[in-house]
Design a protein around this motif. Structure first.
Motif, mmCIF file in Angstrom:
data_model
loop_
_atom_site.group_PDB
_atom_site.id
_atom_site.type_symbol
_atom_site.label_atom_id
_atom_site.label_comp_id
_atom_site.label_asym_id
_atom_site.label_seq_id
_atom_site.Cartn_x
_atom_site.Cartn_y
_atom_site.Cartn_z
ATOM 1 N N VAL A 1 -2.807 -1.973 -5.111
ATOM 2 C CA VAL A 1 -4.163 -2.084 -4.226
ATOM 3 C C VAL A 1 -4.993 -1.776 -4.946
ATOM 4 O O VAL A 1 -6.226 -1.953 -5.060
ATOM 5 N N ALA B 1 0.412 -0.998 0.043
ATOM 6 C CA ALA B 1 -0.150 0.308 -0.320
ATOM 7 C C ALA B 1 0.922 1.586 0.029
ATOM 8 O O ALA B 1 0.742 1.957 -0.717
ATOM 9 N N PRO C 1 -4.863 2.249 -1.195
ATOM 10 C CA PRO C 1 -4.072 2.414 -1.392
ATOM 11 C C PRO C 1 -3.916 3.246 0.503
ATOM 12 O O PRO C 1 -2.872 2.949 1.259
#
Length: 285
Positions: free
Chosen positions: A159, A152, A189
């Motif tokens: 993501v 992330a 994210p």
């Protein structure tokens, strides 16, 4: 038995500003139960148990803590911690006018329930703790969630790509638990990185000393073969809690696919906590 279901919302003040939290109510009355989801999962994961408990006459509320499900998802790590989530449970009780509740959850939700019992002891009437994450699950938790934090933070496109792939899938055409997995993949994210950062570097659970002082009835469910949600942690917690009862799940999936036995245990705990009508009236507005 059919029970009424209603979606609601309320707001909390954090360092990041004013954030909206969403919840679902099942049933009615003054015998309250609050259920919390596992880490990164939506409150809908608790829908099957909520319906069972509401069918027994309990007033059940499932909550999306900040950063989960349909609640707001600020990108500030300071907005996320087990303590902050417990404060959100108390704010929910205040919003509902509930003087007390049985509080339960799975994984992270179990830790939040424990923290709520420490933070607001008079408000918690009992605990339903499914697969808590304590001392023995720390390393596995780092291995499982650490790569998600790194992805992330440093590969946010991964993501976002997963979200774009899974979000268009109609939840009505897939099995219930497949839908929960798809909902869990619906992450942003920045907020996902903030949430995991807050969990990694904040307080994970009450201390052993604090846990031993939690005197309400508690059901603790442990799962075989789940390293992050260690069976040893669940057994240790049940031994620490003065009124803890330990139940071994037959598999990681038992409460998801064959829930009847564990549902009965949860119903017994929750209804037993409300048999004696002490301080169970709605709090004044």
């Amino acid at each position: 038995m059919l029970v009424s279901e209603r979606i609601g919302q309320f707001f909390v003040e954090t360092d990041a500003g004013r954030d909206r939290l969403e919840y679902t109510e099942y049933g009615a009355g003054d015998a309250w139960v609050v259920l919390l989801p596992g880490e990164l999962m939506p409150r809908r994961m608790q829908q099957p148990l909520a319906r069972v408990l509401a069918g027994e006459g309990l007033h059940v509320v499932t909550l999306d803590p900040l950063g989960h499900g349909r609640s707001d998802r600020p990108a500030d790590p300071h907005a996320y911690s087990v303590t902050a989530f417990a404060e959100q449970v108390v704010a929910l009780l205040d919003h509902l006018g509930a003087a007390q509740a049985v509080v339960g959850g799975s994984g992270l939700g179990a830790n939040v329930a424990l923290e709520t019992a420490v933070l607001a002891r008079p408000r918690v009437r009992g605990l339903i703790l499914d697969a808590p994450i304590l001392d023995n699950g720390v390393e596995a938790g780092i291995l499982a969630l650490g790569p998600l934090l790194l992805a992330a933070r440093f590969a946010p496109f991964s993501v976002s790509a997963l979200r774009r792939l899974t979000r268009p899938v109609p939840r009505g055409i897939v099995p219930f638990w497949a839908g929960i997995v798809l909902d869990t993949c619906d992450q942003r994210p920045a907020s996902m990185a903030a949430l995991l950062h807050g969990l990694f570097f904040g307080r994970a659970a009450p201390s052993a000393r604090e846990r031993r002082a939690i005197a309400v009835p508690a059901l603790v469910v442990g799962h075989r073969g789940d390293l992050m949600h260690s069976m040893a942690d669940a057994a240790m917690l049940a031994d620490e809690l003065p009124r803890g009862t330990f139940v071994k799940a037959r598999s990681v999936a038992e409460w998801r696919l064959r829930p009847e036995r564990l549902d009965r245990a949860a119903v017994g705990l929750a209804t037993g906590c409300w048999k004696t009508p002490r301080r169970g009236r709605r709090a004044p507005a």
